[in-house]
Design an enzyme around this catalytic site. Structure first.
Site, PDB file in Angstrom:
ATOM      1  N   MET A   1      36.890  42.995  56.643  1.00  0.00           N
ATOM      2  CA  MET A   1      36.889  42.664  55.118  1.00  0.00           C
ATOM      3  C   MET A   1      37.226  41.360  54.979  1.00  0.00           C
ATOM      4  SD  MET A   1      38.981  44.646  52.083  1.00  0.00           S
ATOM      5  CE  MET A   1      40.307  44.014  52.183  1.00  0.00           C
ATOM      6  N   PRO A   2      36.703  40.490  53.957  1.00  0.00           N
ATOM      7  CA  PRO A   2      37.257  39.203  53.886  1.00  0.00           C
ATOM      8  C   PRO A   2      38.518  39.438  53.179  1.00  0.00           C
ATOM      9  CG  PRO A   2      34.925  39.459  53.210  1.00  0.00           C
ATOM     10  CD  PRO A   2      35.617  40.940  53.357  1.00  0.00           C
ATOM     11  N   ALA A   3      39.631  38.621  53.400  1.00  0.00           N
ATOM     12  CA  ALA A   3      40.696  38.679  53.031  1.00  0.00           C
ATOM     13  C   ALA A   3      40.983  38.347  51.503  1.00  0.00           C
ATOM     14  CB  ALA A   3      41.785  37.672  53.738  1.00  0.00           C
TER      15      ALA A   3
ATOM     16  N   ASP B   1      35.955  42.408  43.998  1.00  0.00           N
ATOM     17  CA  ASP B   1      36.411  43.528  43.582  1.00  0.00           C
ATOM     18  C   ASP B   1      36.255  44.042  42.047  1.00  0.00           C
ATOM     19  OD1 ASP B   1      38.594  45.792  43.863  1.00  0.00           O
ATOM     20  OD2 ASP B   1      39.415  44.636  41.902  1.00  0.00           O
TER      21      ASP B   1
ATOM     22  N   LYS C   1      36.109  51.065  42.130  1.00  0.00           N
ATOM     23  CA  LYS C   1      37.001  51.940  41.902  1.00  0.00           C
ATOM     24  C   LYS C   1      36.589  53.321  41.092  1.00  0.00           C
ATOM     25  CE  LYS C   1      40.273  48.255  41.804  1.00  0.00           C
ATOM     26  NZ  LYS C   1      39.559  47.084  40.776  1.00  0.00           N
TER      27      LYS C   1
ATOM     28  N   VAL D   1      36.449  48.643  60.381  1.00  0.00           N
ATOM     29  CA  VAL D   1      35.684  47.801  59.245  1.00  0.00           C
ATOM     30  C   VAL D   1      36.252  46.412  58.861  1.00  0.00           C
ATOM     31  CG1 VAL D   1      34.511  47.689  56.807  1.00  0.00           C
ATOM     32  CG2 VAL D   1      34.242  49.862  58.475  1.00  0.00           C
TER      33      VAL D   1
ATOM     34  N   GLY E   1      39.069  37.799  47.737  1.00  0.00           N
ATOM     35  CA  GLY E   1      38.088  37.908  47.130  1.00  0.00           C
ATOM     36  C   GLY E   1      37.925  37.711  45.649  1.00  0.00           C
ATOM     37  N   LEU E   2      36.913  37.895  44.877  1.00  0.00           N
ATOM     38  CA  LEU E   2      37.003  37.585  43.357  1.00  0.00           C
ATOM     39  C   LEU E   2      37.200  38.795  42.655  1.00  0.00           C
ATOM     40  CD1 LEU E   2      36.320  35.362  40.970  1.00  0.00           C
ATOM     41  CD2 LEU E   2      34.065  36.613  41.126  1.00  0.00           C
ATOM     42  N   GLY E   3      38.168  39.030  41.744  1.00  0.00           N
ATOM     43  CA  GLY E   3      38.246  39.856  40.938  1.00  0.00           C
ATOM     44  C   GLY E   3      37.802  39.696  39.576  1.00  0.00           C
TER      45      GLY E   3
ATOM     46  N   HIS F   1      41.279  54.657  41.539  1.00  0.00           N
ATOM     47  CA  HIS F   1      42.015  53.547  40.697  1.00  0.00           C
ATOM     48  C   HIS F   1      43.446  53.848  40.320  1.00  0.00           C
ATOM     49  CE1 HIS F   1      40.778  50.342  37.582  1.00  0.00           C
ATOM     50  NE2 HIS F   1      42.130  50.029  37.871  1.00  0.00           N
TER      51      HIS F   1
ATOM     52  N   TYR G   1      36.064  48.799  34.458  1.00  0.00           N
ATOM     53  CA  TYR G   1      35.820  47.412  33.981  1.00  0.00           C
ATOM     54  C   TYR G   1      34.651  47.188  33.192  1.00  0.00           C
ATOM     55  CZ  TYR G   1      39.419  46.222  37.518  1.00  0.00           C
ATOM     56  OH  TYR G   1      40.563  46.414  38.442  1.00  0.00           O
TER      57      TYR G   1
HETATM   58  P1  NDP Z   1      45.026  37.168  38.445  1.00  0.00           P
HETATM   59  O1  NDP Z   1      46.380  36.897  39.330  1.00  0.00           O
HETATM   60  O2  NDP Z   1      44.103  36.884  39.265  1.00  0.00           O
HETATM   61  O3  NDP Z   1      44.903  35.976  37.479  1.00  0.00           O
HETATM   62  C1  NDP Z   1      43.876  35.985  36.484  1.00  0.00           C
HETATM   63  C2  NDP Z   1      44.361  35.018  35.495  1.00  0.00           C
HETATM   64  O4  NDP Z   1      44.824  33.939  35.968  1.00  0.00           O
HETATM   65  C3  NDP Z   1      43.083  34.823  34.403  1.00  0.00           C
HETATM   66  O5  NDP Z   1      43.778  34.815  33.184  1.00  0.00           O
HETATM   67  C4  NDP Z   1      42.397  33.406  34.814  1.00  0.00           C
HETATM   68  O6  NDP Z   1      41.882  32.864  33.701  1.00  0.00           O
HETATM   69  C5  NDP Z   1      43.851  32.877  35.385  1.00  0.00           C
HETATM   70  N1  NDP Z   1      43.572  31.960  36.592  1.00  0.00           N
HETATM   71  C6  NDP Z   1      42.751  32.119  37.674  1.00  0.00           C
HETATM   72  N2  NDP Z   1      42.694  31.202  38.701  1.00  0.00           N
HETATM   73  C7  NDP Z   1      43.633  30.259  38.054  1.00  0.00           C
HETATM   74  C8  NDP Z   1      44.150  28.921  38.554  1.00  0.00           C
HETATM   75  N3  NDP Z   1      43.747  28.589  39.817  1.00  0.00           N
HETATM   76  N4  NDP Z   1      45.056  28.205  37.894  1.00  0.00           N
HETATM   77  C9  NDP Z   1      45.468  28.792  36.595  1.00  0.00           C
HETATM   78  N5  NDP Z   1      45.154  29.844  36.064  1.00  0.00           N
HETATM   79  C10 NDP Z   1      44.027  30.680  36.886  1.00  0.00           C
HETATM   80  O7  NDP Z   1      45.113  38.392  37.596  1.00  0.00           O
HETATM   81  P2  NDP Z   1      44.037  39.681  37.490  1.00  0.00           P
HETATM   82  O8  NDP Z   1      45.179  40.654  36.525  1.00  0.00           O
HETATM   83  O9  NDP Z   1      42.853  39.571  36.828  1.00  0.00           O
HETATM   84  O10 NDP Z   1      44.173  40.344  39.113  1.00  0.00           O
HETATM   85  C11 NDP Z   1      42.968  39.967  39.732  1.00  0.00           C
HETATM   86  C12 NDP Z   1      42.213  41.272  39.897  1.00  0.00           C
HETATM   87  O11 NDP Z   1      42.922  42.291  40.528  1.00  0.00           O
HETATM   88  C13 NDP Z   1      41.497  41.578  38.696  1.00  0.00           C
HETATM   89  O12 NDP Z   1      40.454  40.911  38.066  1.00  0.00           O
HETATM   90  C14 NDP Z   1      40.718  43.135  39.329  1.00  0.00           C
HETATM   91  O13 NDP Z   1      39.964  42.782  40.124  1.00  0.00           O
HETATM   92  C15 NDP Z   1      42.250  43.436  40.124  1.00  0.00           C
HETATM   93  N6  NDP Z   1      43.058  44.193  39.446  1.00  0.00           N
HETATM   94  C16 NDP Z   1      43.298  45.441  39.742  1.00  0.00           C
HETATM   95  C17 NDP Z   1      44.206  46.551  39.052  1.00  0.00           C
HETATM   96  C18 NDP Z   1      44.422  47.920  39.377  1.00  0.00           C
HETATM   97  O14 NDP Z   1      44.871  48.640  38.564  1.00  0.00           O
HETATM   98  N7  NDP Z   1      43.643  48.097  40.609  1.00  0.00           N
HETATM   99  C19 NDP Z   1      44.961  45.925  37.898  1.00  0.00           C
HETATM  100  C20 NDP Z   1      44.900  44.617  37.483  1.00  0.00           C
HETATM  101  C21 NDP Z   1      43.933  43.884  38.296  1.00  0.00           C
HETATM  102  P3  NDP Z   1      40.272  32.111  33.771  1.00  0.00           P
HETATM  103  O15 NDP Z   1      39.703  33.684  34.206  1.00  0.00           O
HETATM  104  O16 NDP Z   1      40.160  31.688  32.172  1.00  0.00           O
HETATM  105  O17 NDP Z   1      40.415  31.298  34.750  1.00  0.00           O
END
Ligand code: NDP
Length: 294
Positions: free
Chosen positions: A15-17, A46, A76, A13, A19-21, A109, A51
């Site tokens: 998958m795009p490298a 993701d 998850k 399968v 994505g948006l969290g 998860h 969440y």
């Molecule tokens: P990220 O490394 O993606 O950083 C997100 C933070 O950085 C937010 O505070 C965002 O603020 C800010 N930000 C985003 N883009 C920029 C930029 N270009 N310059 C400066 N600041 C920026 O951290 P996450 O912990 O959110 O991880 C991403 C994703 O991973 C999550 O959303 C989730 O989908 C997944 N995840 C999974 C976990 C797991 O246990 N499996 C645990 C944690 C995360 P703002 O929104 O205000 O821009």
């Protein structure tokens, strides 16, 4: 429109490298972030049952008007829904909220080290869902080497993905090597080191002098350099933002390349200090959360 490379999972399968969290994105912000991301060319989202924004992810995808088969939706199962029957039902809850019949990727998860029997039963439910065509790929998240080894020894299907914390300050190189040995894709959470700042950390990845120097040399931002580093080292990454300008910035990483020296300089930033919770500390007693019905 900008696109990102596709990665091929161990079952073929694609998958795009990038994505948006949407972790910590409020329900309302999730709709607009997903909508903005799809408009920028993102095709991978993701989310997670825990969440509490799966419904809004589905809404953002529908509002964008994109065809379902053009999107890769990943979610998850939370630990409160581990167990064979409970995890089969967790699929119904997530798919129902997302408004899809088939999920592209479903992950456990967390490992539940104190109840690994439940973790294994949950994974067997994922295997059943895969066999029934309800999910296109299955995987895990936050599994450490010992958890992966126990899973591999007791189940039939090698996970396609292990989603783990990876950013310049915490890289888990040994775990990534284990993934490579088994054909498991590393997907980086907190890929731009969000966890180094949103929990009030003193050493923010965004302010790192090495990253800022490389960024200046390429006319890019530190976030873009970190995402390019993931891409060139073969990982998937799911940066989160609710701000359209940053959503666009985080996707604008295909028009430059880091040299081997620059990749090595970023590799050398590893501190070995985890930002997220120790996977072994996650228990049903401390992290139990009721996941509502669809
Ligand atoms: P990220 O490394 O993606 O950083 C997100 C933070 O950085 C937010 O505070 C965002 O603020 C800010 N930000 C985003 N883009 C920029 C930029 N270009 N310059 C400066 N600041 C920026 O951290 P996450 O912990 O959110 O991880 C991403 C994703 O991973 C999550 O959303 C989730 O989908 C997944 N995840 C999974 C976990 C797991 O246990 N499996 C645990 C944690 C995360 P703002 O929104 O205000 O821009």
């Amino acid at each position: 429109m900008t696109t990102t490379p596709l990665l091929t999972l161990n079952n073929g399968v694609q998958m795009p490298a990038i994505g948006l969290g949407v972790f910590q994105s409020s329900p309302e912000d999730t709709i607009t972030a997903v909508y903005a991301a799809i408009g920028q060319g993102y095709r991978l989202i993701d989310t997670a049952a825990s969440y509490f924004n799966e419904r809004q992810v589905g809404e953002g995808v529908r509002r964008s008007g994109i065809a379902r088969d053009q999107m890769f939706v990943e979610t998850k199962v939370w630990i409160s829904d581990y167990g064979y029957e409970a995890t089969l039902h967790a699929f119904d809850k997530s798919a129902g909220k997302l408004g899809v019949d088939v999920l592209d990727l479903l992950l456990l998860h967390q490992p539940l080290p104190s109840r690994f029997d439940l973790t294994l039963d949950a994974y067997r439910a994922l295997e059943k869902l895969l066999g029934d065509g309800k999910v296109r790929a299955i995987g895990v998240s936050n599994f450490m080497p010992e958890h992966l080894q126990r899973l591999l020894a007791n189940t039939s299907i090698v996970p396609a993905v292990n989603q783990i914390e990876v950013h310049p300050y915490f890289q888990q190189a040994a775990l990534q090597r284990l993934h490579a040995d088994h054909g498991i894709l590393t997907q980086a959470w907190s890929p731009i080191g969000g966890i180094t700042s949103y929990r009030g950390g003193e050493k923010r990845s965004f302010d790192d002098p090495t990253l800022l120097k490389i960024a200046r040399d390429h006319g890019k931002s530190a976030a873009q350099v970190m995402l390019r580093w993931h891409l060139q080292e073969g990982r998937s990454a799911i940066p989160k933002s609710i701000k359209p300008a940053r959503i666009a910035e985080n996707f604008d990483i295909v028009d430059f390349a880091l040299s081997t020296g620059e990749l090595a300089a970023i590799d050398a930033l590893d501190t070995g200090v985890r930002g997220g919770p120790e996977p072994d500390k996650i228990t049903l007693e401390t992290f139990k959360r009721e996941i509502p019905e669809a």
